[in-house]
Design a protein around this motif. Structure first.
Motif, mmCIF file in Angstrom:
data_model
loop_
_atom_site.group_PDB
_atom_site.id
_atom_site.type_symbol
_atom_site.label_atom_id
_atom_site.label_comp_id
_atom_site.label_asym_id
_atom_site.label_seq_id
_atom_site.Cartn_x
_atom_site.Cartn_y
_atom_site.Cartn_z
ATOM 1 N N SER A 81 -49.621 -8.638 -47.827
ATOM 2 C CA SER A 81 -50.244 -8.767 -46.516
ATOM 3 C C SER A 81 -51.255 -7.659 -46.263
ATOM 4 C CB SER A 81 -49.158 -8.752 -45.437
ATOM 5 O OG SER A 81 -49.723 -8.817 -44.151
ATOM 6 N N GLU A 82 -50.917 -6.429 -46.670
ATOM 7 C CA GLU A 82 -51.818 -5.303 -46.454
ATOM 8 C C GLU A 82 -53.077 -5.427 -47.307
ATOM 9 O OE1 GLU A 82 -53.357 -1.840 -44.865
ATOM 10 O OE2 GLU A 82 -51.653 -3.073 -44.214
ATOM 11 N N SER A 109 -55.282 -8.053 -45.788
ATOM 12 C CA SER A 109 -55.879 -7.531 -44.562
ATOM 13 C C SER A 109 -57.072 -6.626 -44.865
ATOM 14 C CB SER A 109 -54.820 -6.763 -43.768
ATOM 15 O OG SER A 109 -55.390 -6.159 -42.626
ATOM 16 N N GLN A 121 -58.541 -13.690 -42.852
ATOM 17 C CA GLN A 121 -57.365 -13.474 -43.682
ATOM 18 C C GLN A 121 -56.829 -14.789 -44.240
ATOM 19 O OE1 GLN A 121 -54.298 -10.825 -42.315
ATOM 20 N NE2 GLN A 121 -55.726 -9.571 -41.120
ATOM 21 N N SER A 128 -56.176 -15.291 -48.112
ATOM 22 C CA SER A 128 -54.817 -15.624 -48.526
ATOM 23 C C SER A 128 -54.779 -16.900 -49.351
ATOM 24 C CB SER A 128 -53.913 -15.771 -47.295
ATOM 25 O OG SER A 128 -52.603 -16.084 -47.671
#
Length: 464
Positions: free
Chosen positions: A73-74, A77, A87, A91
């Motif tokens: 996730s980081e 981001s 995002q 993703s």
């Protein structure tokens, strides 16, 4: 906290899964993502970015499997922040791989098995450079260094043990072959060639042009590096004042820079070229040349998609052999990673027993002094300790090979209250003992097995 084998995570966007335009968008301004992620509060302990003409991949080390989701996730981001893409887009485009998938994928990439041109030569150098850059930036941990060095060794094995890539095929060579086919005159010695860029691809391009006896090669760099480039490799340096004249006489232009300075179709249309044909080869993922260039009369445009479609297929037997080498190397590296967790556990157990032993030996010495009887008791105690540690050591290796090192570590904590340190090596950031010396350092042979082990394990093995 109980130490476990570190977890490898990679996020991959490549030509194999998505279109090159999307890869280019993700790659834009994302080169510093590794440093930014490490500076954040994410669980990522280290990261290496591999960006080429048809892929953007980031390899991360995280402390344990529970941290993978947060790490992914980081990274997403930060890539979104650096590229301006949402995002959701990032993703969807990035394929996540963990553990053995990461190892096998990187080994395949480094050996050229995942390239648009199967068996290409450039990718192995790009893997080495990615490691060098991460070491220089201080984002590479010991586990990631070992991973990338092992990938480089595997690529060498594939090159030396198979006929894959023996024809010297690469993205550049296939592009030049296409240009030869499109040209009215296949003789490169008479052609005027202009190269845009001074990076690795530009260097590879100039070398292949020399092999084809191209003598009239000029180089333009928007960043002003052309003079230094041609001083080492030959050719004529161009600047803003001489570029237009060179383009008017050019037979072939080759884009290798991927900079923000794009050559537009209108720029070529405005030149006084008459009916002189032009072949434009755009090898930059973010396009050095306007895609509309190919719509101009007398201009043929070759891009990365053209190269991918034109790349010849290698022999099935060579591919099978290469994939077998990659698979064997991946499994061996994964087993080595698992054994590192066992090493840390064995070190903890032996440290504990060594402390108990020394305490008891001191009691014997205090009671009996340096007598023959005291020495005999000490010898017997040390021999007994070695025997007691034999089975736990063997079991540690067996469980690690089966991927169950965590069970062993938890048992040590339950039985002895031991804390097992993480087996991962520290980052090489600001470490004067690990200078970045270029590809020669990357090509060095791996350290002997005894030296690769935790030093405490070697010392304790001799002491107990």
């Amino acid at each position: 906290m109980i130490g476990h084998t570190v977890v490898l995570l990679s996020l991959v966007a490549s030509h194999s899964d998505i279109d090159l335009e999307t890869v280019a968008k993700i790659s834009a301004d994302a080169s510093q993502v590794a440093s930014v992620v490490l500076a954040s509060a994410s669980p990522v302990a280290g990261a290496i970015t591999l960006a080429t003409c048809n892929r953007y991949e980031i390899y991360c080390e995280v402390p344990q499997s529970e941290d993978v989701a947060a790490a992914r996730s980081e990274v997403i981001s930060q890539i979104a922040a650096s590229t301006g893409l949402s995002q959701d887009v990032i993703s969807t485009a990035l394929v996540s791989k963990t553990e053995t998938e990461v190892i096998e994928h990187l080994f395949s990439v480094g050996a050229g098995l995942d390239s648009a041109v199967i068996g290409e030569r450039e990718i192995a150098g790009q893997v080495r450079r990615a490691l060098n850059e991460a070491q220089a930036a201080g984002t590479a941990t010991g586990s990631l260094v070992r991973l990338f060095q092992a990938a480089s060794r595997t690529a060498k094995d594939v090159g030396s043990r198979t006929s894959l890539g023996s024809r010297g095929l690469s993205v550049v060579s296939v592009a030049l072959e296409l240009a030869t086919d499109l040209s009215r005159d296949p003789d490169w010695s008479t052609k005027n060639v202009v190269i845009f860029g001074t990076g690795a691809y530009a260097g590879a391009t100039l070398s292949l042009l020399r092999e084809r006896a191209a003598h009239h090669v000029s180089v333009f760099s928007a960043s002003g590096r052309a003079e230094a480039f041609v001083a080492k490799r030959g050719g004529t340096a161009l600047d803003e004042s001489t570029l237009e004249a060179a383009l008017e006489q050019a037979d072939v232009i080759i884009g290798c820079s991927g900079s923000d300075h794009r050559l537009m179709a209108a720029d070529i249309a405005a030149l006084e070229r008459g009916t002189r044909p032009l072949v434009a080869i755009d090898l930059a993922l973010t396009h050095d040349f306007d895609p509309e260039l190919g719509a101009l009369e007398g201009v043929d445009l070759i891009n990365l998609e053209s190269v991918r479609m034109a790349a010849p297929e290698e022999q099935a037997q060579s591919l099978r052999q290469a994939r077998s080498i990659v698979l064997d190397a991946s499994e061996a590296f994964a087993a080595e990673q698992r054994e590192r967790a066992a090493d840390a556990a064995i070190v903890a157990l032996r440290k504990h027993t060594q402390q108990v032993l020394e305490t008891e030996v001191e009691k014997v010495r205090a009671q009996h002094g340096c007598t023959a009887a005291a020495e005999e008791v000490e010898f017997a105690m040390r021999r007994m300790m070695r025997q007691l540690l034999h089975v736990p050591t063997v079991r540690a290796r067996e469980l690690a090979a089966a991927g169950r090192a965590g069970d062993y570590i938890e048992a040590l904590q339950t039985l002895y209250g031991l804390e097992v340190e993480s087996p991962s090596a520290p980052s090489v950031k600001n470490d004067s003992r690990c200078p970045v010396t270029g590809s020669a350092a990357d090509d060095a042979a791996p350290a002997p097995a005894a030296e690769a082990r935790t030093p405490d394990l070697v010392q304790l093995s001799r002491a107990v």
